[in-house]
Design a protein around this motif. Structure first.
Motif, mmCIF file in Angstrom:
data_model
loop_
_atom_site.group_PDB
_atom_site.id
_atom_site.type_symbol
_atom_site.label_atom_id
_atom_site.label_comp_id
_atom_site.label_asym_id
_atom_site.label_seq_id
_atom_site.Cartn_x
_atom_site.Cartn_y
_atom_site.Cartn_z
ATOM 1 N N LEU A 63 43.389 39.971 38.697
ATOM 2 C CA LEU A 63 44.644 39.240 38.459
ATOM 3 C C LEU A 63 45.010 38.311 39.615
ATOM 4 O O LEU A 63 45.560 37.229 39.403
ATOM 5 N N SER A 64 44.711 38.719 40.832
ATOM 6 C CA SER A 64 45.047 37.898 41.997
ATOM 7 C C SER A 64 44.030 36.788 42.259
ATOM 8 O O SER A 64 44.224 35.965 43.139
ATOM 9 N N GLY A 65 42.919 36.791 41.501
ATOM 10 C CA GLY A 65 41.899 35.772 41.692
ATOM 11 C C GLY A 65 40.886 36.098 42.769
ATOM 12 O O GLY A 65 40.029 35.271 43.075
ATOM 13 N N ARG A 66 40.967 37.276 43.344
ATOM 14 C CA ARG A 66 39.991 37.668 44.369
ATOM 15 C C ARG A 66 38.642 38.003 43.742
ATOM 16 O O ARG A 66 37.627 38.003 44.423
ATOM 17 N N VAL A 67 38.643 38.321 42.436
ATOM 18 C CA VAL A 67 37.421 38.566 41.680
ATOM 19 C C VAL A 67 37.435 37.644 40.473
ATOM 20 O O VAL A 67 38.427 37.585 39.755
ATOM 21 N N ALA A 68 36.344 36.927 40.260
ATOM 22 C CA ALA A 68 36.163 36.139 39.039
ATOM 23 C C ALA A 68 35.239 36.947 38.138
ATOM 24 O O ALA A 68 34.122 37.281 38.526
ATOM 25 N N ALA A 69 35.727 37.308 36.966
ATOM 26 C CA ALA A 69 34.945 38.101 36.017
ATOM 27 C C ALA A 69 34.985 37.409 34.669
ATOM 28 O O ALA A 69 36.053 37.239 34.086
ATOM 29 N N SER A 70 33.812 36.982 34.191
ATOM 30 C CA SER A 70 33.753 36.295 32.907
ATOM 31 C C SER A 70 32.801 37.036 31.978
ATOM 32 O O SER A 70 31.803 37.597 32.411
ATOM 33 N N GLY A 71 33.140 37.038 30.715
ATOM 34 C CA GLY A 71 32.312 37.711 29.719
ATOM 35 C C GLY A 71 32.899 39.050 29.342
ATOM 36 O O GLY A 71 33.599 39.683 30.131
ATOM 37 N N GLU A 72 32.616 39.463 28.122
ATOM 38 C CA GLU A 72 33.217 40.702 27.613
ATOM 39 C C GLU A 72 32.654 41.963 28.259
ATOM 40 O O GLU A 72 33.254 43.020 28.161
ATOM 41 N N ARG A 73 31.517 41.865 28.964
ATOM 42 C CA ARG A 73 30.942 43.037 29.614
ATOM 43 C C ARG A 73 30.974 42.917 31.132
ATOM 44 O O ARG A 73 30.139 43.467 31.826
ATOM 45 N N SER A 74 31.980 42.225 31.644
ATOM 46 C CA SER A 74 32.068 42.019 33.096
ATOM 47 C C SER A 74 33.114 42.901 33.764
ATOM 48 O O SER A 74 33.352 42.768 34.958
ATOM 49 N N ASP A 75 33.709 43.821 33.033
ATOM 50 C CA ASP A 75 34.717 44.715 33.608
ATOM 51 C C ASP A 75 34.012 45.880 34.301
ATOM 52 O O ASP A 75 33.436 46.745 33.652
ATOM 53 N N LEU A 76 34.073 45.907 35.620
ATOM 54 C CA LEU A 76 33.415 46.966 36.394
ATOM 55 C C LEU A 76 34.391 48.064 36.809
ATOM 56 O O LEU A 76 34.040 48.919 37.621
ATOM 57 N N SER A 77 35.576 48.072 36.251
ATOM 58 C CA SER A 77 36.602 49.035 36.676
ATOM 59 C C SER A 77 36.155 50.487 36.503
ATOM 60 O O SER A 77 36.535 51.341 37.292
ATOM 61 N N GLY A 78 35.340 50.760 35.513
ATOM 62 C CA GLY A 78 34.866 52.127 35.303
ATOM 63 C C GLY A 78 33.722 52.527 36.222
ATOM 64 O O GLY A 78 33.342 53.696 36.268
ATOM 65 N N LEU A 79 33.180 51.570 36.963
ATOM 66 C CA LEU A 79 32.033 51.836 37.840
ATOM 67 C C LEU A 79 32.411 51.899 39.315
ATOM 68 O O LEU A 79 31.611 52.336 40.140
ATOM 69 N N LEU A 80 33.593 51.422 39.627
ATOM 70 C CA LEU A 80 34.035 51.356 41.020
ATOM 71 C C LEU A 80 35.245 52.256 41.229
ATOM 72 O O LEU A 80 36.058 52.392 40.325
#
Length: 95
Positions: free
Chosen positions: A68-85
């Motif tokens: 949300l703050s723009g510190r991470v650019a994540a594009s694509g429907e499979r780019s959410d790494l929240s469950g891995l980190l």
């Protein structure tokens, strides 16, 4: 060294060709099982700076807040790494 190691760990624990994680200038890995891209820019890309990446890897930063703050650019429907980190949560030092 910490960025490279953590990228390698992410790819080792979650292998696959679906998402490209970029932390310039230190490294790029592909991870997550699923479809492989063959040409051009991959459909699922995560890019961030080294300090933000290490904060995410250790749990000192929250995935959603970093995106949300723009510190991470994540594009694509499979780019959410929240469950891995985080990969290596930092425990508070006790007295």
């Amino acid at each position: 060294m910490a960025v490279r190691w953590s990228l390698e760990e992410l790819a080792a624990h979650h292998p696959g060709p679906t998402c490209e994680v970029r932390v310039p200038p230190f490294g790029v890995v592909q991870c997550l099982a699923g479809p492989r891209h063959t040409r051009g820019t991959p459909p699922n890309v995560v890019e961030t700076n080294p300090s933000t990446w290490l904060e995410l890897v250790t749990g000192r930063a929250n995935w959603a807040d970093a995106v949300l703050s723009g510190r991470v650019a994540a594009s694509g429907e499979r780019s959410d790494l929240s469950g891995l980190l985080p990969l290596v949560p930092v425990r508070p030092v006790s007295d």
